[in-house]
Enzyme design. Sequence first.
Site, mmCIF file in Angstrom:
data_model
loop_
_atom_site.group_PDB
_atom_site.id
_atom_site.type_symbol
_atom_site.label_atom_id
_atom_site.label_comp_id
_atom_site.label_asym_id
_atom_site.label_seq_id
_atom_site.Cartn_x
_atom_site.Cartn_y
_atom_site.Cartn_z
ATOM 1 N N GLY A 11 0.749 -1.195 0.034
ATOM 2 C CA GLY A 11 -0.131 0.071 0.240
ATOM 3 C C GLY A 11 0.880 1.012 0.047
ATOM 4 O O GLY A 11 0.517 2.309 0.644
ATOM 5 N N LEU A 15 -2.289 6.950 1.949
ATOM 6 C CA LEU A 15 -1.742 7.865 3.104
ATOM 7 C C LEU A 15 -0.636 7.309 3.843
ATOM 8 O O LEU A 15 0.303 7.807 4.220
ATOM 9 C CB LEU A 15 -2.914 8.281 3.921
ATOM 10 C CG LEU A 15 -2.799 9.111 5.139
ATOM 11 C CD1 LEU A 15 -2.492 10.441 4.666
ATOM 12 C CD2 LEU A 15 -4.225 9.017 5.807
ATOM 13 N N SER A 108 -6.868 0.078 12.962
ATOM 14 C CA SER A 108 -7.769 1.123 13.195
ATOM 15 C C SER A 108 -8.169 1.282 14.459
ATOM 16 O O SER A 108 -8.824 0.338 14.950
ATOM 17 C CB SER A 108 -8.368 1.383 11.997
ATOM 18 O OG SER A 108 -9.420 2.225 12.387
ATOM 19 N N TYR A 137 -15.729 -3.199 8.209
ATOM 20 C CA TYR A 137 -14.191 -2.649 8.375
ATOM 21 C C TYR A 137 -13.561 -3.221 9.504
ATOM 22 O O TYR A 137 -12.684 -3.746 9.498
ATOM 23 C CB TYR A 137 -14.170 -1.360 7.745
ATOM 24 C CG TYR A 137 -12.723 -0.934 8.154
ATOM 25 C CD1 TYR A 137 -11.947 -0.910 6.910
ATOM 26 C CD2 TYR A 137 -12.258 -0.294 9.230
ATOM 27 C CE1 TYR A 137 -10.580 -0.694 7.095
ATOM 28 C CE2 TYR A 137 -10.865 0.222 9.202
ATOM 29 C CZ TYR A 137 -9.923 0.003 7.972
ATOM 30 O OH TYR A 137 -8.678 0.751 8.176
ATOM 31 N N LYS A 141 -10.444 -5.826 10.434
ATOM 32 C CA LYS A 141 -9.115 -5.539 11.012
ATOM 33 C C LYS A 141 -9.084 -6.363 12.365
ATOM 34 O O LYS A 141 -7.765 -6.678 12.504
ATOM 35 C CB LYS A 141 -9.211 -4.109 11.345
ATOM 36 C CG LYS A 141 -9.095 -3.076 10.211
ATOM 37 C CD LYS A 141 -7.498 -3.453 9.550
ATOM 38 C CE LYS A 141 -7.381 -2.471 8.343
ATOM 39 N NZ LYS A 141 -6.025 -2.919 7.760
ATOM 40 N N PRO A 164 -3.639 2.728 14.876
ATOM 41 C CA PRO A 164 -3.661 4.175 14.569
ATOM 42 C C PRO A 164 -4.998 5.042 14.963
ATOM 43 O O PRO A 164 -6.013 4.355 14.625
ATOM 44 C CB PRO A 164 -3.140 4.595 13.416
ATOM 45 C CG PRO A 164 -3.316 3.463 12.547
ATOM 46 C CD PRO A 164 -3.437 2.042 13.469
ATOM 47 N N ASN A 166 -7.263 8.481 13.938
ATOM 48 C CA ASN A 166 -7.610 9.281 12.612
ATOM 49 C C ASN A 166 -6.458 9.863 12.205
ATOM 50 O O ASN A 166 -5.841 10.708 12.707
ATOM 51 C CB ASN A 166 -8.633 10.350 13.035
ATOM 52 C CG ASN A 166 -10.072 9.690 13.452
ATOM 53 O OD1 ASN A 166 -10.765 8.827 12.822
ATOM 54 N ND2 ASN A 166 -10.387 10.090 14.537
ATOM 55 N N HIS A 180 -12.559 10.491 4.713
ATOM 56 C CA HIS A 180 -12.967 10.863 6.189
ATOM 57 C C HIS A 180 -13.123 12.410 6.334
ATOM 58 O O HIS A 180 -12.844 13.116 5.562
ATOM 59 C CB HIS A 180 -11.451 10.257 7.087
ATOM 60 C CG HIS A 180 -11.475 8.923 7.201
ATOM 61 N ND1 HIS A 180 -10.608 8.058 6.544
ATOM 62 C CD2 HIS A 180 -12.060 7.772 7.927
ATOM 63 C CE1 HIS A 180 -10.585 6.914 6.666
ATOM 64 N NE2 HIS A 180 -11.537 6.500 7.495
#
Length: 312
Positions: A11, A15, A108, A137, A141, A164, A166, A180
Amino acid sequence: MQKDSKIYIAGHRGLVGSALVRELLAQGYTNLVYRTHAQMDLQNQAAVEEFFACERPEYVFLAAAKVGGILANSTYPADFIYSNLSIQNNIISLAHKYQVKKLLFLGSSCIYPKNCPQPIKEEYLLTGELEPTNDAYAIAKIAGIKMCQAYNKQYGTDFISVMPTNLYGPNDNFDLNSSHVLPALMRKFHEAKVNKQDKVVVWGTGKPIREFLYADDLAAACVYLMNSYSDDKIVNIGTGIGITIKELAEAMAKVVGFEGQLEFDTTKPDGTMVKINDVSYLKTLGWQAKIELITGLQMAYKWYLENVDEAN
């Protein structure tokens, strides 16, 4: 990790992944490998196995995922659970098969129960019901965390998981249908300024409290933990500092230079009212965030201005 260790960033254009590439290069790591989606579909097990068999990475940062905000998660839950399960099943299982020395799995903070105490401690995982707007989601995870722990238990692998809060920063998703809250607000305020609009509509009441971490801070934490941490216990990563969505919107307007009015659409969902990571465990491990929110917003907006066509 040695400076010449072969390190795979799954990935790498996203981000988190792009921040990891920047951080690793800045720290002098010279043997990074990655593939674009066009070169390798991470949901295709045969393609991923061919990559592992050919490249034999020593370390893996699993930052690839299908991500989105409330609207995207609510609209496409099947896509979110299938894509994320497929990606992480392939990479984690093949990391074991091809004897990767260490893997870091990025989860997340949305994995935690909707109504758990605040700030959120790592041990609150699976102690209550999930937020229904992103449960597909979150379940994917959680499965990734459990898979890493299961491989550690059964095979003695060294697979660690971090959660992590946001995130925001360069290479964020600015699509208003799937982004987001922070990048969505940045784009809304920017376009309102450019188009000389007199108001910006913000979803919800503005009362929910959230925590935001600049992606490069996350990357620094991940590299630190990859080099210093080996345990089944998941690790929260964040600032530990909350801000209301209203306060975030006001700060964003100031950074962007939008001087109109804010209007809150209370017919839209707020999601969880308070969500802040307890980062005391991370601090005991020797790391804490460095980039303050207003500085991060300024850096993120500078990147947005320089890449606005690509971002949109």
